[in-house]
Structures are given as structure tokens and as C-alpha cells.
Design an enzyme around this catalytic site. Structure first.
Site, PDB file in Angstrom:
ATOM      1  N   HIS A 119       0.884  -1.167   0.000  1.00 40.79           N
ATOM      2  CA  HIS A 119       0.000   0.000   0.000  1.00 40.79           C
ATOM      3  C   HIS A 119       0.920   1.215   0.000  1.00 40.79           C
ATOM      4  O   HIS A 119       1.488   1.578   1.032  1.00 40.79           O
ATOM      5  CB  HIS A 119      -0.898  -0.024   1.247  1.00 40.79           C
ATOM      6  CG  HIS A 119      -1.685   1.229   1.483  1.00 40.79           C
ATOM      7  ND1 HIS A 119      -2.964   1.395   1.019  1.00 40.79           N
ATOM      8  CD2 HIS A 119      -1.367   2.384   2.118  1.00 40.79           C
ATOM      9  CE1 HIS A 119      -3.409   2.585   1.376  1.00 40.79           C
ATOM     10  NE2 HIS A 119      -2.451   3.216   2.047  1.00 40.79           N
ATOM     11  N   HIS A 135      -3.610  -1.038  -5.585  1.00 45.75           N
ATOM     12  CA  HIS A 135      -4.422   0.117  -5.974  1.00 45.75           C
ATOM     13  C   HIS A 135      -3.618   1.342  -6.438  1.00 45.75           C
ATOM     14  O   HIS A 135      -3.758   2.439  -5.898  1.00 45.75           O
ATOM     15  CB  HIS A 135      -5.389   0.519  -4.851  1.00 45.75           C
ATOM     16  CG  HIS A 135      -4.854   0.374  -3.459  1.00 45.75           C
ATOM     17  ND1 HIS A 135      -5.321  -0.582  -2.587  1.00 45.75           N
ATOM     18  CD2 HIS A 135      -3.902   1.055  -2.795  1.00 45.75           C
ATOM     19  CE1 HIS A 135      -4.690  -0.470  -1.446  1.00 45.75           C
ATOM     20  NE2 HIS A 135      -3.828   0.526  -1.542  1.00 45.75           N
ATOM     21  N   ASP A 175     -10.427  -3.637  -3.918  1.00 44.57           N
ATOM     22  CA  ASP A 175     -10.141  -2.924  -2.673  1.00 44.57           C
ATOM     23  C   ASP A 175     -11.436  -2.734  -1.883  1.00 44.57           C
ATOM     24  O   ASP A 175     -11.678  -1.692  -1.271  1.00 44.57           O
ATOM     25  CB  ASP A 175      -9.456  -1.576  -2.936  1.00 44.57           C
ATOM     26  CG  ASP A 175      -8.733  -1.059  -1.693  1.00 44.57           C
ATOM     27  OD1 ASP A 175      -8.398  -1.866  -0.807  1.00 44.57           O
ATOM     28  OD2 ASP A 175      -8.522   0.169  -1.595  1.00 44.57           O
ATOM     29  N   HIS A 191     -18.040  -0.337   5.244  1.00 41.45           N
ATOM     30  CA  HIS A 191     -18.142   0.438   6.485  1.00 41.45           C
ATOM     31  C   HIS A 191     -19.605   0.515   6.914  1.00 41.45           C
ATOM     32  O   HIS A 191     -20.500   0.590   6.070  1.00 41.45           O
ATOM     33  CB  HIS A 191     -17.610   1.868   6.289  1.00 41.45           C
ATOM     34  CG  HIS A 191     -16.128   1.938   6.071  1.00 41.45           C
ATOM     35  ND1 HIS A 191     -15.213   1.598   7.049  1.00 41.45           N
ATOM     36  CD2 HIS A 191     -15.400   2.301   4.992  1.00 41.45           C
ATOM     37  CE1 HIS A 191     -13.990   1.762   6.580  1.00 41.45           C
ATOM     38  NE2 HIS A 191     -14.074   2.175   5.327  1.00 41.45           N
TER      39      HIS A 191
END
Length: 362
Positions: free
Chosen positions: A111, A164, A237, A241
């Protein structure tokens, strides 16, 4: 936010027969015991294969290498390691991780985010962030880590995967590294192929994500790189939430968006319907290449007799508005609510057994 069961149901609904589950969970997947538990929960759920990704460092703290060898030797057979959500920012620890995974043909998935350059960052650094007065996340914070890590991978002759990737500059660094013959792979998310930082003008936290939505020029570069193979694959990804973490003011909102159930439609919209990829190339970028990078031997195989029947049937003529109320995921934080997108997964088969029939989970 999500369980292994609901996550795999969402994956099957999106046409996936295997997923890599990242390590930034509670508890952190940094021991053999935790990755085995995730792997077994995936087996019990039965909607798709779940391959755990092990943490690079203990507790994702970036200070001490986790039990990489033990996680690989576990029943889960971990080969991909990442502190996703956090960057392995210490160059010495990153080098040690790259050296360690060589012993079993593993890969470190980075990342890429230089933490000091992104303190207080809320969106892409540029004209829009300046106008809105929001803390900027500069492209160089991603690009500097990628440049360092491709050099480290070359130095120790190991494998590094860039998670990503989101900027035009990052594309050029990966392209340069590949031209050198270095063992570097990269992925792009569906949302970075479609959305830009202009969306943030709405102050809708559904567009708050890490790495942030970038500029239209970055989006163009990412599409071109996915088309020419500089970027190897598409990865969702998927970051669920609960509503209270998104239904709030921008500054307090969590970063991330769900992506499993809309990924194929966004790729069709941005890459197939624009003539940049054929469906055969979509199969490569969303099946063959990720299976190869993650060493999933039973996935991404040819459609032929004797091969595992991991199959996705798609109706590319379908077009409809995205309705998160129908998601199999426990979370609804999608940036595409109400947006018309093409394509629909009609059937998914996991080793010959239907998990989705006529667009509905079995």
C-alpha cells in the site's frame, strides 16, 4: 461492516470465485492461527475460495516482521503479504520482507503511501483540494514509495505487487521497472478507472477513499495502462463500512468503498464499452492475472475439459441503476448508488457448483 460469509456472498454475486482477504482486520491477520481461521471460515461459507493475505509486520505497526514463514506453512498456505491500509514505510523492513518471501515464491503487496507526506490528508492534492480547503494527498506520496520498492525488489531479486495504483506517475514507474525485466506487478481499482476528485465537491463521504480519487488525466493514464498490460489486474479494494462511518461530515468519515458487486460493470463501462479491452482481456485482468500473482493454482484456468469449472456468465446487454439495498454485502457505502451501469452477472459456478443462478444467490 462485513463477515467472511457476507463478503463471500457479495463476491459470488459479483461473479468472483476467489478473493484475497486483506490482513487489516480485527484481529490483524499476522499469525498462522488467524489466517487459518479466515481460511476455514471461507471454506465453511462455501460461496467462493478465500485466500488470506498475511500482514507484513506485527499488528500492522511497521516495526517487526510478522510470522511470514509460519503463515505460509499453515493450512492457509499464505503467499501474499501486505499491511494494506498502512504502508511498510521502513525501507529496511521492506527489504527483509522481500528477502524472506523469496524462500517460498511469495510476494509483498504494498500500500504505497509515504506517511509523513500524507498527514492530515483527506483527498487528492491539486486544484480541487485547494479550492475546497481540504488537506491534500500528493501523488508523490504514492510514487516515491513505488520507486523505492521496485528498486528494492530488483536489488534482492524478489516479487513486489503494487496495490491500488492511482496516478499517472505511478504508471510510468511501473512501466519503467517492467522494461528492466524486474518482477513487479500492479493493480488498479474499478473506482480509480471511473471517478475523479471532482466528485469531492459534493462533500459526500462516499467518495472518501485511500488512495484518493485522482484527476481526469490520472484516470486516462490508468485506463491506458490496464489496456496495454502495464497494470496487470483489477482489484476491488472492497472496503465495507457501517452507515454511521459514512453518514457524517467529510472530516470524520472513514475511507473506503464497497466494490465486489459492481466491479465487473464498472470495468465493462470504462474498458469494454470504450473499446479499450475485449472480454477475453477482461478475463485476463480479472481472473488469469490475479490468480497468477496470488499463486491460486485452481483459479484463472482455461475453459476446457478437465479444468475446474470456476465460471462466470455475464449479460453484457443489461443496463440498470445500482441499488445497494439489493447488495449481499452487509455494507452499503457505494459511490454508484442510482448510477446506470451496464452488465449483470447472471450465473457464478464454483468448481461446477452454482453459487448464483439468474442473478440470485443460491
Amino acid at each position: 461492516s462485513e463477515t467472511v460469509l457476507t463478503g463471500t456472498r457479495a463476491a459470488a454475486a459479483g461473479g468472483f470465485t476467489a478473493v484475497h482477504a486483506m490482513a487489516n482486520t480485527f484481529p490483524v491477520a499476522d499469525t498462522a492461527g488467524v489466517v487459518e481461521q479466515v481460511w476455514r471460515l471461507g471454506k465453511e461459507a462455501g460461496y467462493c475460495d478465500v485466500q488470506p493475505v498475511g500482514a507484513v509486520t506485527v499488528g500492522l505497526d511497521g516495526k517487526q516482521l510478522a510470522e511470514l514463514g509460519a503463515m505460509h506453512e499453515s493450512a492457509a498456505g499464505v503467499t501474499v503479504f501486505s499491511d494494506d491500509g498502512k504502508c511498510v514505510h521502513d525501507a529496511v523492513i521492506m527489504r527483509r520482507a522481500l528477502e524472506y518471501v523469496k524462500a517460498f515464491d511469495g510476494v509483498v503487496a504494498q500500500h504505497a503511501q509515504e506517511p509523513r507526506l500524507t498527514e492530515g490528508a483527506e483527498m487528492n492534492e491539486g486544484e480541487v483540494s485547494a479550492e475546497l480547503g481540504l488537506g491534500g494527498w500528493p501523488a508523490v506520496a504514492e510514487e516515491s514509495i513505488i520507486a523505492r520498492d521496485v528498486l528494492l525488489a530488483a536489488h534482492v531479486d524478489s516479487r513486489v505487487h503494487i496495490c491500488h495504483l492511482s496516478t499517472a506517475g505511478s504508471v510510468e514507474i511501473v512501466r519503467w521497472a517492467k522494461s528492466k525485466g524486474w518482477n513487479v506487478t500492479a493493480e488498479v481499482t474499478p473506482h480509480h478507472l471511473l471517478l475523479t476528485d471532482e466528485m469531492v465537491r459534493s462533500y459526500d463521504p462516499v467518495y472518501k477513499v485511500n488512495p484518493p480519487l485522482r484527476t481526469a488525466e490520472d484516470v486516462t493514464a490508468l485506463r491506458e495502462a490496464l489496456a496495454d498490460g502495464t497494470i496487470d489486474c483489477v482489484a476491488t479494494d472492497h472496503a465495507p463500512h457501517p452507515h454511521e462511518d459514512k453518514d457524517c461530515e467529510w472530516g470524520a468519515a472513514a475511507m473506503g468503498m464497497v466494490g465486489l458487486e459492481t466491479a465487473l460493470s464498472v470495468v465493462q463501462h470504462t474498458m469494454v464499452d470504450t473499446g479499450m479491452l475485449t472480454w477475453e482481456q477482461v478475463a485476463d485482468r480479472m481472473s488469469h492475472a490475479p490468480a497468477r500473482i496470488g499463486r491460486l493454482t485452481g483459479q484463472g484456468r482455461p475453459v476446457s475439459p478437465g479444468e475446474p469449472a470456476n465460471l462466470t456468465l455475464v449479460d453484457p446487454a443489461y443496463r440498470g441503476a445500482v441499488d445497494p439495498a439489493h447488495f449481499a454485502s452487509r455494507s452499503r457505502n457505494t459511490p454508484y448508488e442510482g448510477r446506470d451501469l451496464p452488465g449483470r452477472v447472471t450465473h457464478t459456478f464454483l468448481r461446477g457448483r452454482a453459487t448464483v443462478v439468474d442473478g440470485k444467490l443460491t
